[in-house]
Write an enzyme that holds these catalytic residues in place. Structure first.
Site, PDB file in Angstrom:
ATOM      1  N   PRO A 131       0.844  -1.255   0.039  1.00  0.00           N
ATOM      2  CA  PRO A 131       0.185  -0.127   0.031  1.00  0.00           C
ATOM      3  C   PRO A 131       0.874   1.281  -0.044  1.00  0.00           C
ATOM      4  CG  PRO A 131      -0.815  -1.424   1.458  1.00  0.00           C
ATOM      5  CD  PRO A 131       0.315  -2.268   1.093  1.00  0.00           C
ATOM      6  N   GLY A 132       1.872   1.113   0.742  1.00  0.00           N
ATOM      7  CA  GLY A 132       2.710   2.550   0.877  1.00  0.00           C
ATOM      8  C   GLY A 132       3.966   2.381   0.050  1.00  0.00           C
ATOM      9  N   GLY A 172       5.048   1.635  -3.994  1.00  0.00           N
ATOM     10  CA  GLY A 172       4.589   1.067  -5.382  1.00  0.00           C
ATOM     11  C   GLY A 172       5.939   1.482  -6.174  1.00  0.00           C
ATOM     12  N   SER A 173       6.185   2.624  -6.436  1.00  0.00           N
ATOM     13  CA  SER A 173       7.048   2.812  -7.377  1.00  0.00           C
ATOM     14  C   SER A 173       8.621   2.973  -6.835  1.00  0.00           C
ATOM     15  CB  SER A 173       7.087   4.419  -7.825  1.00  0.00           C
ATOM     16  OG  SER A 173       5.940   4.429  -8.864  1.00  0.00           O
ATOM     17  N   GLY A 202       9.438  -8.404 -17.448  1.00  0.00           N
ATOM     18  CA  GLY A 202       8.116  -8.310 -17.218  1.00  0.00           C
ATOM     19  C   GLY A 202       7.828  -7.094 -18.102  1.00  0.00           C
ATOM     20  N   GLU A 223       3.839  -2.351 -13.433  1.00  0.00           N
ATOM     21  CA  GLU A 223       5.271  -2.972 -13.809  1.00  0.00           C
ATOM     22  C   GLU A 223       6.266  -1.682 -14.102  1.00  0.00           C
ATOM     23  OE1 GLU A 223       6.043  -6.850 -15.780  1.00  0.00           O
ATOM     24  OE2 GLU A 223       3.944  -7.370 -15.320  1.00  0.00           O
ATOM     25  N   THR A 238       5.551   2.802 -13.744  1.00  0.00           N
ATOM     26  CA  THR A 238       4.801   3.845 -14.369  1.00  0.00           C
ATOM     27  C   THR A 238       5.797   4.458 -15.508  1.00  0.00           C
ATOM     28  OG1 THR A 238       5.933   5.466 -13.027  1.00  0.00           O
ATOM     29  CG2 THR A 238       3.631   4.450 -12.197  1.00  0.00           C
ATOM     30  N   SER A 239       5.175   5.103 -16.399  1.00  0.00           N
ATOM     31  CA  SER A 239       5.964   5.733 -17.353  1.00  0.00           C
ATOM     32  C   SER A 239       7.102   6.665 -16.966  1.00  0.00           C
ATOM     33  CB  SER A 239       5.059   6.586 -18.525  1.00  0.00           C
ATOM     34  OG  SER A 239       4.327   5.788 -19.136  1.00  0.00           O
ATOM     35  N   GLU A 240       6.629   7.248 -15.887  1.00  0.00           N
ATOM     36  CA  GLU A 240       8.036   8.115 -15.218  1.00  0.00           C
ATOM     37  C   GLU A 240       8.803   7.264 -14.474  1.00  0.00           C
ATOM     38  OE1 GLU A 240       4.481   8.248 -14.608  1.00  0.00           O
ATOM     39  OE2 GLU A 240       4.299   9.768 -16.179  1.00  0.00           O
TER      40      GLU A 240
HETATM   41  N1  CAA Z   1      18.254  -5.528 -12.266  1.00  0.00           N
HETATM   42  C1  CAA Z   1      19.142  -6.183 -11.214  1.00  0.00           C
HETATM   43  N2  CAA Z   1      19.562  -5.192 -10.236  1.00  0.00           N
HETATM   44  C2  CAA Z   1      19.207  -3.669 -10.463  1.00  0.00           C
HETATM   45  C3  CAA Z   1      18.557  -3.391 -11.449  1.00  0.00           C
HETATM   46  C4  CAA Z   1      18.041  -4.239 -12.449  1.00  0.00           C
HETATM   47  N3  CAA Z   1      17.291  -3.910 -13.358  1.00  0.00           N
HETATM   48  N4  CAA Z   1      18.276  -2.086 -11.136  1.00  0.00           N
HETATM   49  C5  CAA Z   1      19.016  -1.691 -10.118  1.00  0.00           C
HETATM   50  N5  CAA Z   1      19.648  -3.020  -9.570  1.00  0.00           N
HETATM   51  C6  CAA Z   1      20.407  -3.047  -8.403  1.00  0.00           C
HETATM   52  C7  CAA Z   1      21.210  -1.890  -8.415  1.00  0.00           C
HETATM   53  O1  CAA Z   1      22.547  -2.095  -9.067  1.00  0.00           O
HETATM   54  C8  CAA Z   1      21.507  -1.592  -6.914  1.00  0.00           C
HETATM   55  O2  CAA Z   1      22.404  -2.587  -6.470  1.00  0.00           O
HETATM   56  P1  CAA Z   1      23.844  -2.321  -5.157  1.00  0.00           P
HETATM   57  O3  CAA Z   1      22.955  -1.629  -4.191  1.00  0.00           O
HETATM   58  O4  CAA Z   1      24.524  -3.730  -4.901  1.00  0.00           O
HETATM   59  O5  CAA Z   1      24.484  -1.191  -6.238  1.00  0.00           O
HETATM   60  C9  CAA Z   1      20.348  -1.921  -6.265  1.00  0.00           C
HETATM   61  O6  CAA Z   1      19.531  -2.648  -7.333  1.00  0.00           O
HETATM   62  C10 CAA Z   1      19.538  -0.722  -5.925  1.00  0.00           C
HETATM   63  O7  CAA Z   1      19.442   0.129  -7.266  1.00  0.00           O
HETATM   64  P2  CAA Z   1      18.900   1.862  -7.147  1.00  0.00           P
HETATM   65  O8  CAA Z   1      19.537   2.453  -6.143  1.00  0.00           O
HETATM   66  O9  CAA Z   1      19.007   2.009  -8.753  1.00  0.00           O
HETATM   67  O10 CAA Z   1      17.224   1.338  -6.800  1.00  0.00           O
HETATM   68  P3  CAA Z   1      16.031   2.365  -6.423  1.00  0.00           P
HETATM   69  O11 CAA Z   1      15.687   1.956  -5.082  1.00  0.00           O
HETATM   70  O12 CAA Z   1      16.549   3.726  -6.573  1.00  0.00           O
HETATM   71  O13 CAA Z   1      15.358   1.804  -7.412  1.00  0.00           O
HETATM   72  C11 CAA Z   1      13.847   2.094  -9.733  1.00  0.00           C
HETATM   73  C12 CAA Z   1      15.086   2.086  -8.915  1.00  0.00           C
HETATM   74  C13 CAA Z   1      14.221   1.926 -10.768  1.00  0.00           C
HETATM   75  C14 CAA Z   1      12.970   3.258  -9.260  1.00  0.00           C
HETATM   76  C15 CAA Z   1      12.960   0.852  -9.054  1.00  0.00           C
HETATM   77  O14 CAA Z   1      12.576   0.626  -7.609  1.00  0.00           O
HETATM   78  C16 CAA Z   1      11.812   0.448 -10.078  1.00  0.00           C
HETATM   79  O15 CAA Z   1      11.826  -0.032 -10.970  1.00  0.00           O
HETATM   80  N6  CAA Z   1      10.625   0.835  -9.344  1.00  0.00           N
HETATM   81  C17 CAA Z   1       9.528   0.630 -10.069  1.00  0.00           C
HETATM   82  C18 CAA Z   1       8.807  -0.790  -9.418  1.00  0.00           C
HETATM   83  C19 CAA Z   1       7.938  -1.256 -10.276  1.00  0.00           C
HETATM   84  O16 CAA Z   1       8.021  -1.457 -11.382  1.00  0.00           O
HETATM   85  N7  CAA Z   1       6.842  -1.943  -9.473  1.00  0.00           N
HETATM   86  C20 CAA Z   1       5.779  -2.661 -10.114  1.00  0.00           C
HETATM   87  C21 CAA Z   1       5.355  -3.765  -9.326  1.00  0.00           C
HETATM   88  S1  CAA Z   1       4.784  -5.208 -10.103  1.00  0.00           S
HETATM   89  C22 CAA Z   1       3.454  -5.202 -10.925  1.00  0.00           C
HETATM   90  O17 CAA Z   1       3.016  -4.116 -11.409  1.00  0.00           O
HETATM   91  C23 CAA Z   1       2.204  -5.864 -10.270  1.00  0.00           C
HETATM   92  C24 CAA Z   1       1.513  -6.805 -11.231  1.00  0.00           C
HETATM   93  O18 CAA Z   1       1.089  -7.875 -10.747  1.00  0.00           O
HETATM   94  C25 CAA Z   1       1.650  -6.813 -12.742  1.00  0.00           C
END
Ligand code: CAA
Length: 385
Positions: free
Chosen positions: A131-132, A134-135, A245, A366, A368-370
């Site tokens: 809930p708290g 997502g992104s 995904g 999976e 957002t666009s942002e």
């Molecule tokens: N693959 C593997 N590892 C990765 C990676 C990737 N694509 N991207 C980053 N990492 C690793 C980094 O290397 C880093 O590792 P270290 O700490 O060892 O250096 C670690 O992960 C953290 O990286 P960041 O500091 O860049 O991570 P962040 O917390 O700033 O997040 C983000 C980056 C891109 C914003 C990410 O949080 C993100 O993609 N958010 C969106 C989440 C999402 O898509 N949610 C949807 C859920 S699923 C769904 O929709 C439900 C459904 O049922 C369909």
């Protein structure tokens, strides 16, 4: 018609003929009823399983079809063009559940969980969002407490596609919230476990035949052998799973866009105003030309990301670009498709109304666009170093 390049491979062309015919003759006729009732398409999923579509990229030795990601994207586009709800059910099982078990599971986990998931005998869901959170899932707080023989999970997950029907849930939890993403672990959970609850089902704008659930883990015991990968590896498992995904959701968006585009061409050729089909009007032709161009551009980005995945190359940026371009193309094309249809497009009699509602979620789930833009920019800047 599909366009050139990957389909020139003969086996892909045969597969696509089979999938296209199934999508058009079996799935499409049911899509309106599925949208209206919100019924899970059990019989369609069973047939997709028989066709090997629920574990397309899983190696044959683990119950899958052993196909590549390009074939997967092409098949998912066709299924989603017929019914976007069926598309996401298929996408989640393939990309978000089979993939992480295939890539990070040990042989015993593959035998127990992956084989039935890939064969479609079991259905999976992927529980990351809360809930708290997502992104920004690094802050997630579903607690995993170490106990004798395993872990106990407690907390809530939100927006879980397939959450109502899933037999298996890949869930992300933290053993120590103070260490951020380094405390996150991935677990494979049997949804029949005591304490696993479907707490709420969302009433949504679109993709009505796929469930979107809130799940509550009420001290669910998970045996130690259900830890996927190592403790603390969960966040990377989640993000790398989402890379794949996003190719799936891009393909789903392409399917929605294709359906809206094809409907628009047909309507414009039949609908007469000012004494001629509206397709003769340059205003409409420009809509159609822009639709075709955005659709094909997004399709090529999607295939390009899938090709990188198949070649064992990095595809984080390419998948984010594909998802961004395809979802925004789908929303734009579905909006213009209603415009081409005029008042008819605003009614439930025409498929474009459903396309418009179904397209919106592709810009959200999976990532957002942002978020896709953040990923793309981060990757581009990293390439400077
Ligand atoms: N693959 C593997 N590892 C990765 C990676 C990737 N694509 N991207 C980053 N990492 C690793 C980094 O290397 C880093 O590792 P270290 O700490 O060892 O250096 C670690 O992960 C953290 O990286 P960041 O500091 O860049 O991570 P962040 O917390 O700033 O997040 C983000 C980056 C891109 C914003 C990410 O949080 C993100 O993609 N958010 C969106 C989440 C999402 O898509 N949610 C949807 C859920 S699923 C769904 O929709 C439900 C459904 O049922 C369909």
């Amino acid at each position: 018609m599909m366009h050139g390049w990957p389909e020139s491979d003969e086996s892909k062309a045969m597969l696509m003929d089979q999938v296209r015919s199934f999508a058009r003759n079996v799935v499409a006729p049911k899509a309106k009823e599925l949208d209206e009732t919100g019924r899970f398409p059990t019989e369609i999923v069973a047939q997709l399983s028989e066709m090997g579509m629920m574990g397309m990229m899983v190696p044959e030795e683990w119950g899958g079809a052993g196909m590549d990601a390009v074939s997967y994207a092409m098949a998912l586009e066709e299924i989603s063009a017929a019914c976007a709800s069926t598309g996401v059910i298929m996408s989640v099982n393939n990309s978000l559940v089979c993939y992480p078990i295939s890539a990070f599971g040990n042989d015993e986990q593959k035998r127990k969980w992956l084989v039935p998931l890939a064969q479609g005998k079991k259905l999976g869901c992927f529980a990351l969002s809360e809930p708290g959170y997502g992104s920004d899932p690094a802050g997630l707080k579903l607690q995993a407490t170490r106990v004798e023989g395993g872990y106990r999970l407690r907390g809530t997950k939100n927006w879980i596609t397939n959450g109502r029907e899933a037999d298996v849930c890949v869930v992300f939890a933290t053993t120590d919230k103070n260490i951020g993403h380094k405390g996150i672990c991935a677990f494979i959970v049997d949804t029949k476990s005591q304490g696993f609850q479907v707490a709420k089902l969302e009433d949504k704008l679109g993709i009505n035949a796929s469930s979107t659930a809130q799940l509550f883990f009420d001290d669910v015991f998970v045996p130690a052998d259900c830890l996927l990968g190592k403790e603390g590896q969960g966040f990377k498992i989640a993000l790398s799973t989402l890379d794949g995904g996003r190719i799936g959701i891009a393909a789903q968006a392409l399917g929605i866009a294709k359906c809206a585009f094809e409907a628009s061409k047909k309507f414009a050729s039949e609908r007469e105003q000012f004494g001629a089909p509206i397709a003769k009007l340059q205003a409409i032709q420009w809509f159609l030309a822009d639709m075709a161009t955005r659709l094909q551009g997004a399709r090529l980005l999607t295939w390009s990301a899938a090709k990188n995945k198949d070649a064992g190359l990095k595809y984080t940026k390419e998948a984010a670009m594909a998802k961004l371009a395809a979802s925004e193309a789908a929303m734009w094309i579905a909006t213009k498709a209603i415009q081409v249809h005029g008042g008819y497009g605003f009614t439930k009699e025409y498929v474009v109304e459903r396309n418009f509602r179904d397209a919106k979620i592709t810009e959200i789930y999976e990532g957002t666009s942002e978020i896709q833009r953040i990923v793309i920019a981060a990757q581009e800047l990293a390439e400077l170093n």
